[in-house]
Design a protein around this motif. Structure first.
Motif, short mmCIF file in Angstrom:
data_model
loop_
_atom_site.label_atom_id
_atom_site.label_comp_id
_atom_site.label_asym_id
_atom_site.label_seq_id
_atom_site.Cartn_x
_atom_site.Cartn_y
_atom_site.Cartn_z
N LYS B 122 -153.85 37.90 73.10
CA LYS B 122 -154.09 39.09 73.92
C LYS B 122 -153.13 39.24 75.09
O LYS B 122 -152.74 40.34 75.45
N VAL B 123 -152.79 38.12 75.73
CA VAL B 123 -151.97 38.17 76.95
C VAL B 123 -151.02 36.98 76.99
O VAL B 123 -151.30 35.94 76.37
N PRO B 124 -149.91 37.09 77.75
CA PRO B 124 -149.05 35.93 77.93
C PRO B 124 -149.86 34.78 78.56
O PRO B 124 -150.44 34.96 79.63
N THR B 125 -149.94 33.67 77.85
CA THR B 125 -150.82 32.59 78.29
C THR B 125 -150.06 31.27 78.34
O THR B 125 -149.35 30.92 77.40
N THR B 126 -150.22 30.57 79.46
CA THR B 126 -149.68 29.22 79.57
C THR B 126 -150.85 28.24 79.56
O THR B 126 -151.69 28.28 80.46
N ALA B 127 -150.91 27.41 78.53
CA ALA B 127 -151.98 26.41 78.47
C ALA B 127 -151.44 25.08 78.97
O ALA B 127 -150.33 24.68 78.59
N ILE B 128 -152.19 24.44 79.83
CA ILE B 128 -151.73 23.19 80.44
C ILE B 128 -152.77 22.11 80.25
O ILE B 128 -153.97 22.34 80.46
N ASP B 129 -152.31 20.90 79.88
CA ASP B 129 -153.23 19.76 79.81
C ASP B 129 -153.25 19.09 81.17
O ASP B 129 -152.71 18.00 81.37
N ALA B 130 -153.90 19.74 82.13
CA ALA B 130 -153.86 19.25 83.50
C ALA B 130 -154.55 17.90 83.65
O ALA B 130 -154.15 17.08 84.48
N ALA B 131 -155.55 17.65 82.82
CA ALA B 131 -156.26 16.36 82.92
C ALA B 131 -155.33 15.22 82.53
O ALA B 131 -155.28 14.19 83.21
#
Lengths: 598, 189
Positions: B122-131
């Protein structure tokens, strides 16, 4: 000097700058941080938690009588508790200037009702200011104190959640010391027996007439003209919302001094614009005045009567649609209701009482209100702060008239801070009128829900002074209760036995006190000594032994979760604080949950 | 033009500190800033949001539906819950992290699957494994500052004087760690 402050922090700053010397409050969202921040000005301002809002206001009245500028703060429903002294303070007036903060909750983020406390100003006949921003929250404290002293009246300072909890840039100043005023005994002014109060009543009306002149002159009420097509009248945060939506395409009458309303300014403004919108949260307080002046306007016939008037709400009402959104169907979202924390000491009690079928549970205001829902379903009703004991007694008296299954034992439940707030009054009533009500005081050693404020049982004051801990069990016994028991709620056997014992005490009232600290509490040296080793353990589940029966899940601990595929429960280690409640409910034949070996 | 940043998550995840650092830095850079958040009952494991708005002159302290330039979700499902607050032209930074809510804990419903994929569609998405990144830094609590780093980079605010802002606003013992976390977060975008 510029600072980023919430409205609450700005009120604290404003009180300090304006030379306030005494402040008191009972915590309540969204007003709590006002006193927490005033408390930081130790040495300049005496800041205290009152035992309830009425007491807090009365102490501020005393401080004013003795000659200090004073302030008291409460959430909207707190002003109900304090309304008795307010209405008569409106008659007697003040010595040192006095401000009464009410923090209303349009949208009911953390409250049991959505009352509009602007009505209090009108009913008590006291002037009122309404800040829209953090800057105004600071500046208006000073103005309110000056009005208070100039007109010999307390001033109501009306905020709402978004003013209290929104941060903005505030230009700050320095403290101006205001000398304590002399105290001169004046019984005609300060003792409202009818002979004195009747002339006071007349004086109040004369004061209001003077305030009607002031409200026309004060710069807190001002017009911003941008043409004659659309005119918006708003106060508080609604003004900011309206500016967001209409910008320079509308003219505004921004009201900051809202009792008495500036009738002349409203009339002039309305006469200059073609279409009038009155944008206000809750009641049609301003709108009624506009209509009384004979102007037609859009108000509650267009905008919702409840909730917040955020820009999207205004857009939908005025233009028929809000901003464009991405559009999601919500199927990927599961509810996230607030829950009792992992290690919450209320869990053990509610787990045990929730199994009882023949009881009705009278709840109260605090984290424990959450026990009304899954998985405990352990609360039947709740009204206001401290109401558990009173409602329980009345219900018990009537249930005792019933027979068979319709007959119930009533259990009143409240916390330690709520006990001292007003539940103690209902408990005295139980002792006096002798019903067999069971009262349970969940003593978690702190005021939990509002974010950990000290209280009379915690051993410390707001400004950190050590004070003798008022021992709840001793207080209860001194009221004449014979059946009193203090238990550790994390010991489920002890908790179950205590409940059975109380239920078996059929002809007399009994009181249970559960004593274990809130898991989020910063331990005092006394806590460390009394609750040695609390919250230092971890528990784990042996997946080979777990049969997925879900007994532990029914304790409602957020550290536990059941994997539907494997039918095994696991513990989120970071969240577990080792209360051990889950291990105690694991069936004896299973015993899958144990303490981690260090 | 006023910009709006929506930080959402679960009570206790540190959205408030992240929002605080952001607002202080924006004020420092000369913007008018407003921030709004809800305290109280929702803190107890509930859904929370901190809303930051900045520009020449900011009026409303709250972001309306369809009004956020960026949605930063500290927890996956919260991204979906608040997605309607994003402008259709906005973007998402999402922490690839699950916190189960009570209906999921009790096994009544499953944690929704395919959230990141749906966001990306749907939208430009940045997924981050912050944990994971936080544990590499040796402290799981800096997850929030890692996400803040990704946020400021996404909004073109990475040139602000972050080292000084962090030094002035977090405990001295934790300043270095937080600066590292912020930089690590910036590097994810």
């Amino acid at each position: 000097m510029k600072k980023l402050l919430t409205g609450d922090e700005a009120v604290a700053r404003g009180a300090w700058e304006a030379g306030v010397k005494y402040a008191s409050a009972y915590p309540g969202t969204p007003s709590t941080e006002i006193l927490e921040n005033i408390a930081l000005y130790k040495g300049d301002i005496i800041a205290e938690w009152g035992t309830n809002e009425k007491v807090a206001m009365e102490t501020a009245i005393g401080a004013s009588i003795a000659g200090a500028r004073s302030i008291c703060a409460q959430k909207h429903v707190g002003l109900n508790v304090a309304s008795d002294p307010l209405f008569t303070l409106a008659y007697t007036g003040i010595n040192g200037g006095m401000v009464v903060v009410t923090a209303d909750e349009p949208g009911q983020h953390s409250s049991q009702n959505e009352q509009d406390n602007r009505n209090y100003a009108k009913a008590a006949k006291v002037p009122m200011v309404e800040p829209a921003t953090a800057q105004e929250s600071k500046d208006m404290v000073k103005v309110a104190l000056e009005v208070s002293e100039a007109f010999d009246t307390p001033v109501l300072f009306r905020m709402t959640t978004r003013v209290c909890h929104s941060k903005g840039i505030v230009e700050c100043g320095e403290r101006q010391e205001v000398p304590l005023k002399d105290y001169v005994k004046d019984v005609r002014k300060n003792i409202p027996v009818p002979a004195n109060a009747i002339p006071m009543r007349v004086k109040v009306e004369a004061r209001t007439e003077k305030l009607k002149v002031y409200t026309e002159e004060t710069p807190l009420n001002f017009a911003e003209m941008n043409g004659s097509e659309i005119g918006i009248i708003a106060s508080g945060v609604c003004y900011s919302y309206a500016k967001e939506v209409f910008g320079d395409s509308a003219s505004y009458l921004k009201l900051g001094f809202t009792y008495p309303l500036p009738v002349g300014k409203i009339r002039d403004f309305c006469a200059k614009v073609k279409k009038i919108y009155v944008i206000e949260e809750n009641d049609p307080y301003i709108e009624d005045q506009v209509r009384m002046l004979g102007f037609d306007c859009f108000g509650k016939n267009l905008f919702p009567f409840n909730g917040e008037m955020t820009p999207d709400v205004i857009r939908k009402a005025v233009f028929g649609k809000a901003c464009e959104t991405i559009g999601t169907d919500g199927s990927k979202v599961v509810g996230r209701p607030p829950t009792l924390c992992a290690g919450c000491p209320h869990r053990g009690f509610f787990h045990e009482i929730g199994k009882r079928k023949n009881v009705a549970i009278a709840g109260d205001i605090g984290c424990y209100t959450l026990a009304f829902t899954e998985p405990y379903n352990a609360m039947d009703w709740c009204n206001c702060m401290g109401s558990s004991t009173g409602t329980a007694h009345g219900a018990q008296q009537v249930f005792n008239l019933k027979e068979g299954e319709a007959k119930k034992r009533v259990v009143a439940v409240h916390g330690d801070s709520t006990f001292f707030h007003t539940a103690i009054n209902g408990l005295i009533n139980i002792a006096y009128n002798r019903s067999n009500t069971i009262t349970v005081i969940l003593d978690n050693r702190i005021t939990g829900m509002t974010g950990h404020q000290e209280n009379p049982a915690s051993g410390y004051t707001l400004q950190g002074m050590a004070t003798p801990e008022i021992e709840i069990e001793g207080v209860v016994k001194s009221l004449g209760f014979k059946n009193v028991l203090t238990v550790n709620p994390n010991d489920l056997t002890a908790m179950k036995n205590a409940i059975e014992w109380a239920l078996a005490t059929e002809d007399e009232p009994s009181v249970l006190i559960t004593r274990w600290p809130c898991v989020l509490k910063k331990f005092s040296p006394e806590d460390k000594a009394e609750f040695k080793g609390a919250f230092t353990e971890k528990y784990c589940i042996d997946p080979d032994k777990c049969i997925g029966c879900g007994a532990c899940i029914k304790t409602g601990c957020p550290a536990l979760s059941l994997d539907k595929a494997t039918k095994k429960v696991s513990i989120t280690r970071d969240q577990c604080v080792g209360c051990g409640v889950c291990a105690q409910v694991c069936p004896p034949k299973v015993q899958a949950i144990s303490k981690e070996v260090k | 033009m006023t910009k709006s940043i929506m930080l959402v998550g679960v009570g206790g995840q540190g959205t408030i500190l992240a929002a605080k650092l952001l607002t202080v830095a924006l004020m420092d850079a000369g913007y008018d800033v407003k921030m709004s958040e809800i305290h109280g009952m929702s803190q107890r494991g509930g859904s929370v949001s901190s809303q930051v708005r900045y520009g020449k002159e900011v009026h409303s302290p709250v972001i309306e539906e369809g009004g956020a330039d960026i949605l930063v979700a500290f927890e996956k499902m919260e991204a979906m819950r608040w997605l309607n607050y994003l402008k259709p032209s906005g973007k998402v930074v999402v922490n690839n992290w699950e916190i189960k809510s009570m209906p999921i804990v009790t096994g009544k419903v499953d944690y929704p699957k395919g959230i990141i994929e749906e966001l990306q569609s749907k939208v430009p998405t940045t997924a981050i494994d912050a944990a994971k990144l936080a544990s590499e830094l040796g402290n799981s609590k800096v997850m929030n500052v890692i996400l803040l780093g990704a946020t400021v980079k996404s909004m073109g605010l990475d040139t602000l004087d972050w080292e000084r802002i962090i030094k002035e606003n977090v405990k001295p013992a934790l300043a270095e760690l937080n600066i590292k976390a912020l930089k690590l977060g910036m590097a994810q975008v």
